[in-house]
Structures are given as structure tokens and as C-alpha cells.
Design an enzyme around this catalytic site. Structure first.
Site, mmCIF file in Angstrom:
data_model
loop_
_atom_site.group_PDB
_atom_site.id
_atom_site.type_symbol
_atom_site.label_atom_id
_atom_site.label_comp_id
_atom_site.label_asym_id
_atom_site.label_seq_id
_atom_site.Cartn_x
_atom_site.Cartn_y
_atom_site.Cartn_z
ATOM 1 N N LYS A 59 0.849 -1.196 0.000
ATOM 2 C CA LYS A 59 0.000 0.000 0.000
ATOM 3 C C LYS A 59 0.880 1.240 0.000
ATOM 4 O O LYS A 59 1.768 1.385 0.846
ATOM 5 C CB LYS A 59 -0.909 0.052 1.230
ATOM 6 C CG LYS A 59 -1.775 1.327 1.278
ATOM 7 C CD LYS A 59 -2.637 1.376 2.529
ATOM 8 C CE LYS A 59 -1.908 1.906 3.744
ATOM 9 N NZ LYS A 59 -1.706 3.388 3.697
ATOM 10 N N GLY B 200 0.257 -2.571 8.658
ATOM 11 C CA GLY B 200 1.461 -1.770 8.569
ATOM 12 C C GLY B 200 2.345 -1.882 9.784
ATOM 13 O O GLY B 200 3.315 -2.639 9.804
ATOM 14 N N THR C 193 -13.343 17.057 -10.400
ATOM 15 C CA THR C 193 -11.961 16.944 -9.929
ATOM 16 C C THR C 193 -11.567 15.497 -9.663
ATOM 17 O O THR C 193 -10.458 15.079 -10.017
ATOM 18 C CB THR C 193 -11.758 17.800 -8.668
ATOM 19 O OG1 THR C 193 -12.062 19.167 -8.984
ATOM 20 C CG2 THR C 193 -10.335 17.713 -8.161
ATOM 21 N N LYS D 177 -7.298 8.169 -1.304
ATOM 22 C CA LYS D 177 -8.581 8.616 -0.746
ATOM 23 C C LYS D 177 -9.064 9.907 -1.429
ATOM 24 O O LYS D 177 -9.278 10.935 -0.786
ATOM 25 C CB LYS D 177 -8.484 8.805 0.769
ATOM 26 C CG LYS D 177 -8.133 7.538 1.540
ATOM 27 C CD LYS D 177 -8.140 7.795 3.045
ATOM 28 C CE LYS D 177 -7.854 6.527 3.826
ATOM 29 N NZ LYS D 177 -6.440 6.081 3.731
ATOM 30 N N LEU D 178 -9.264 9.845 -2.715
ATOM 31 C CA LEU D 178 -9.749 11.010 -3.461
ATOM 32 C C LEU D 178 -11.055 11.510 -2.851
ATOM 33 O O LEU D 178 -11.933 10.726 -2.506
ATOM 34 C CB LEU D 178 -9.978 10.641 -4.926
ATOM 35 C CG LEU D 178 -8.798 10.016 -5.674
ATOM 36 C CD1 LEU D 178 -9.208 9.663 -7.095
ATOM 37 C CD2 LEU D 178 -7.596 10.940 -5.664
ATOM 38 N N THR E 181 -11.043 3.725 9.943
ATOM 39 C CA THR E 181 -11.067 2.814 11.093
ATOM 40 C C THR E 181 -10.668 3.502 12.395
ATOM 41 O O THR E 181 -10.785 2.913 13.464
ATOM 42 C CB THR E 181 -10.150 1.603 10.846
ATOM 43 O OG1 THR E 181 -8.860 2.053 10.412
ATOM 44 C CG2 THR E 181 -10.748 0.688 9.786
ATOM 45 N N ASP F 127 -13.378 15.063 -3.572
ATOM 46 C CA ASP F 127 -13.538 16.403 -4.134
ATOM 47 C C ASP F 127 -14.819 16.417 -4.960
ATOM 48 O O ASP F 127 -15.582 15.449 -4.945
ATOM 49 C CB ASP F 127 -12.310 16.764 -4.989
ATOM 50 C CG ASP F 127 -11.959 18.244 -4.897
ATOM 51 O OD1 ASP F 127 -12.873 19.072 -5.152
ATOM 52 O OD2 ASP F 127 -10.806 18.573 -4.580
#
Length: 234
Positions: free
Chosen positions: A38, A213, A74, A67-68, A122, A70
Site C-alpha cells: 500500500k 502496517g 476533480t 482517498k480522493l 477505522t 472532491d
């Protein structure tokens, strides 16, 4: 749960949450057994598309977690710009709305990149959702509403906590992907995760992929931590 460690490894997305390209390359080399990485905001802002080229050159799969969020025009333009990167997944906030989700999906065109809707971070629990954000729903119900938008828009799946994965799988089936962060192996600190489960519990609940992660990258021996995780799921 899985019949081999390789099968497990294909379903574990390791979050390459590091500050720059140099550290990212060192981390990738230290974990050659990781198949799926990721790339999030921090690393992409620091390195740009160069990190994607590094990963593709090594045959790795890529989850571009930008994480677009808008207006429809856009997010569509951003999706169109991302398509040539050739990543496997890219994320968009479902709160962008149905029109924005549809236009972003359409903008990917013939690209093999799959658009994934982020339902609810989360780190957000019921108190934050209801008291700070003033959304009078419990997290599971809110996630289901956002998943419905993603499904209507033709997205490949969603990001949700493992606590909501079963509900989503039951309603939309196996092929609508459930990518689950907030994974904490037994004995790991939950940190800023408000809705988390162990890897075994998350897969049992219906997760398609897990995003992990810190429990791997911050381990004394990251490679051993990844191998131990995969072994525990076979």
C-alpha cells in the site's frame, strides 16, 4: 483458513507508511516475500510516482491509497491521471457522493485499475461519528450505506473495518471486495484504530484483503513478523 503461505501472502497488503523513497526502497528490499504494498498519502507526496515505478519493476502489486475526495469533475480528472500508473487499486471516499463515484469510475476507462470506496476511517468510532460528525448512525449502518453507494456506482469494492466485512459480504457477495485495515495481531497495540480485529478474526468475518502496517514494519524483525503472520493463517 488458507492452504499455503503463498496464498496468505497474496491477501496481505503491507502498508508502506514510511517518510521517503529511500526508506521505502530499503523496506521493500528487506521484505522480498511481500507481494502487495500500500502506498499512502505520506509516501506518495514525498516520492510521487517514482515509488510506483520501483514497485512495478519488482513485480509487486500496488494499492494506491490516496482517498480522493472532491467535486465530481476533480475526482474524475484525478482518476484519469492515475489510470496510466497501472496500479491494482486506488481509493476514493464514498462521501464524495454517487455522482462523484460514477464519474471517477468512468474516468478510469479501460484501465485495469480497480476503484475502491473508503466508507469510514477505522480511527472513527461511534462517539466520533455521532457526536463530532453529527451523523446519527452506528458505524456498521453508516458503512453499509456508503457501501451501497459504491456498489451502485460500479466500484470493485470498499475499504471497511473487519467488523463490518461480514455484513457487506452477505449483502453484496464475494466479488464485491472488502479491504480491511485496522488489523492488529494478538498482543499488538491498537494505537489509533477504533474498530480493529485480529487477522484470523478478520478473514473469518469475510475480509477479502487485510492491510497491515505497523505490526510488521515496527517489529524487531519485520520479515519474521510477516512470515509468522502468514504461518498463523495456514
Amino acid at each position: 483458513m488458507f492452504n499455503s503461505q503463498a496464498a496468505v501472502a497474496s491477501k496481505i497488503i503491507v502498508a508502506l507508511d514510511v517518510p521517503n523513497l529511500e526508506v521505502a526502497i530499503a523496506t521493500i528490499h528487506r521484505l522480498p516475500q511481500v507481494q502487495f504494498w500500500k502506498v499512502g498519502l505520506e509516501l506518495f507526496c514525498a516520492s510521487g510516482p517514482m515509488i510506483l515505478d520501483v514497485l512495478k519493476d519488482q513485480g509487486k502489486r500496488i494499492f494506491l491509497d490516496l482517498k480522493l475526495h472532491d467535486i465530481p469533475n476533480t475526482v474524475a480528472a484525478a482518476a484519469r491521471a492515475i489510470a496510466p500508473y497501472g496500479v491494482d487499486f486506488v481509493t476514493i471516499h464514498t462521501a464524495t457522493g454517487l455522482t462523484g463515484l460514477k464519474t471517477a469510475q468512468a474516468a478510469l476507462g479501460e484501465s485495469a485499475t480497480q476503484l475502491i470506496g473508503v466508507t469510514l476511517l477505522t480511527s472513527i468510532g461511534a462517539d466520533t461519528l455521532q457526536q463530532e460528525l453529527q451523523i446519527p448512525l452506528d458505524p456498521a449502518t453508516y458503512v453499509e450505506c456508503m457501501a451501497n453507494l459504491a456498489h451502485q456506482a460500479g466500484l470493485a469494492g470498499i475499504v471497511c473495518s473487519p467488523q463490518e466485512a461480514a455484513r457487506v459480504k452477505q449483502r453484496w457477495g464475494e466479488n464485491f471486495l472488502r479491504i480491511c485495515p485496522g488489523i492488529r495481531p494478538l498482543g499488538s497495540a491498537t494505537g489509533d484504530q477504533a474498530r480493529s480485529l485480529t487477522p484470523n478474526a478478520a478473514f473469518a468475518a469475510g475480509a477479502s484483503y487485510l492491510v497491515i502496517g505497523r505490526p510488521i514494519l515496527q517489529a524487531a524483525d519485520p520479515a519474521a513478523a510477516f512470515d509468522d503472520l502468514c504461518s498463523s493463517l495456514v
